[in-house]
Design a protein around this motif. Structure first.
Motif, PDB file in Angstrom:
ATOM      1  N   ALA A  75       0.832  -1.202   0.000  1.00  0.00           N
ATOM      2  CA  ALA A  75       0.000   0.000   0.000  1.00  0.00           C
ATOM      3  C   ALA A  75       0.870   1.256   0.000  1.00  0.00           C
ATOM      4  O   ALA A  75       0.579   2.223  -0.712  1.00  0.00           O
ATOM      5  N   ALA A  76       1.934   1.251   0.775  1.00  0.00           N
ATOM      6  CA  ALA A  76       2.827   2.409   0.827  1.00  0.00           C
ATOM      7  C   ALA A  76       3.528   2.615  -0.510  1.00  0.00           C
ATOM      8  O   ALA A  76       3.658   3.746  -0.985  1.00  0.00           O
ATOM      9  N   LEU A  77       3.973   1.532  -1.124  1.00  0.00           N
ATOM     10  CA  LEU A  77       4.636   1.627  -2.415  1.00  0.00           C
ATOM     11  C   LEU A  77       3.669   2.127  -3.487  1.00  0.00           C
ATOM     12  O   LEU A  77       4.014   2.983  -4.303  1.00  0.00           O
ATOM     13  N   THR A  78       2.453   1.613  -3.471  1.00  0.00           N
ATOM     14  CA  THR A  78       1.444   2.047  -4.439  1.00  0.00           C
ATOM     15  C   THR A  78       1.110   3.527  -4.244  1.00  0.00           C
ATOM     16  O   THR A  78       0.997   4.275  -5.222  1.00  0.00           O
ATOM     17  N   LEU A  79       0.978   3.947  -3.003  1.00  0.00           N
ATOM     18  CA  LEU A  79       0.672   5.350  -2.726  1.00  0.00           C
ATOM     19  C   LEU A  79       1.797   6.261  -3.198  1.00  0.00           C
ATOM     20  O   LEU A  79       1.542   7.286  -3.839  1.00  0.00           O
ATOM     21  N   SER A  80       3.040   5.887  -2.927  1.00  0.00           N
ATOM     22  CA  SER A  80       4.153   6.737  -3.348  1.00  0.00           C
ATOM     23  C   SER A  80       4.275   6.760  -4.874  1.00  0.00           C
ATOM     24  O   SER A  80       4.547   7.812  -5.455  1.00  0.00           O
ATOM     25  N   ALA A  81       4.036   5.638  -5.531  1.00  0.00           N
ATOM     26  CA  ALA A  81       4.074   5.610  -6.993  1.00  0.00           C
ATOM     27  C   ALA A  81       2.951   6.472  -7.572  1.00  0.00           C
ATOM     28  O   ALA A  81       3.154   7.187  -8.559  1.00  0.00           O
ATOM     29  N   ASP A  82       1.776   6.426  -6.955  1.00  0.00           N
ATOM     30  CA  ASP A  82       0.664   7.262  -7.411  1.00  0.00           C
ATOM     31  C   ASP A  82       0.964   8.746  -7.229  1.00  0.00           C
ATOM     32  O   ASP A  82       0.608   9.566  -8.071  1.00  0.00           O
ATOM     33  N   LEU A  83       1.616   9.089  -6.136  1.00  0.00           N
ATOM     34  CA  LEU A  83       1.963  10.492  -5.910  1.00  0.00           C
ATOM     35  C   LEU A  83       2.983  10.983  -6.939  1.00  0.00           C
ATOM     36  O   LEU A  83       2.881  12.115  -7.425  1.00  0.00           O
ATOM     37  N   VAL A  84       3.953  10.145  -7.273  1.00  0.00           N
ATOM     38  CA  VAL A  84       4.937  10.519  -8.290  1.00  0.00           C
ATOM     39  C   VAL A  84       4.255  10.699  -9.642  1.00  0.00           C
ATOM     40  O   VAL A  84       4.515  11.664 -10.363  1.00  0.00           O
ATOM     41  N   LEU A  85       3.363   9.778  -9.982  1.00  0.00           N
ATOM     42  CA  LEU A  85       2.633   9.873 -11.244  1.00  0.00           C
ATOM     43  C   LEU A  85       1.760  11.124 -11.280  1.00  0.00           C
ATOM     44  O   LEU A  85       1.722  11.836 -12.287  1.00  0.00           O
ATOM     45  N   ALA A  86       1.075  11.415 -10.188  1.00  0.00           N
ATOM     46  CA  ALA A  86       0.227  12.608 -10.129  1.00  0.00           C
ATOM     47  C   ALA A  86       1.073  13.878 -10.259  1.00  0.00           C
ATOM     48  O   ALA A  86       0.665  14.814 -10.952  1.00  0.00           O
ATOM     49  N   ALA A  87       2.228  13.917  -9.623  1.00  0.00           N
ATOM     50  CA  ALA A  87       3.098  15.092  -9.731  1.00  0.00           C
ATOM     51  C   ALA A  87       3.571  15.273 -11.168  1.00  0.00           C
ATOM     52  O   ALA A  87       3.615  16.400 -11.675  1.00  0.00           O
ATOM     53  N   PHE A  88       3.921  14.182 -11.836  1.00  0.00           N
ATOM     54  CA  PHE A  88       4.346  14.259 -13.229  1.00  0.00           C
ATOM     55  C   PHE A  88       3.220  14.789 -14.110  1.00  0.00           C
ATOM     56  O   PHE A  88       3.447  15.649 -14.966  1.00  0.00           O
ATOM     57  N   ILE A  89       2.003  14.309 -13.892  1.00  0.00           N
ATOM     58  CA  ILE A  89       0.860  14.767 -14.689  1.00  0.00           C
ATOM     59  C   ILE A  89       0.589  16.245 -14.442  1.00  0.00           C
ATOM     60  O   ILE A  89       0.322  17.004 -15.382  1.00  0.00           O
ATOM     61  N   VAL A  90       0.678  16.675 -13.199  1.00  0.00           N
ATOM     62  CA  VAL A  90       0.453  18.089 -12.884  1.00  0.00           C
ATOM     63  C   VAL A  90       1.524  18.960 -13.540  1.00  0.00           C
ATOM     64  O   VAL A  90       1.213  20.019 -14.112  1.00  0.00           O
ATOM     65  N   LEU A  91       2.771  18.526 -13.482  1.00  0.00           N
ATOM     66  CA  LEU A  91       3.837  19.300 -14.125  1.00  0.00           C
ATOM     67  C   LEU A  91       3.662  19.342 -15.640  1.00  0.00           C
ATOM     68  O   LEU A  91       3.858  20.394 -16.262  1.00  0.00           O
TER      69      LEU A  91
END
Length: 49
Positions: free
Chosen positions: A17-33
């Motif tokens: 769950a922690a790994l999935t959450l951190s991967a999702d946050l990285v993906l979301a940051a990339f999409i926002v940028l």
């Protein structure tokens, strides 16, 4: 023995769950940028006109 197995399973689930959450946050940051860069480029392109 059963408690140890259950605890081990819970730890594995928490790690996933922690790994999935951190991967999702990285993906979301990339999409926002990427979206921000696109909006900036389009705005600059429109300003030229």
């Amino acid at each position: 023995m059963t408690r140890t197995d259950r605890l081990h399973h819970d730890v594995e689930v928490a790690q996933r769950a922690a790994l999935t959450l951190s991967a999702d946050l990285v993906l979301a940051a990339f999409i926002v940028l990427a979206a921000g860069a696109t909006v900036y480029d389009v705005g600059r392109w429109l300003a030229i006109w």
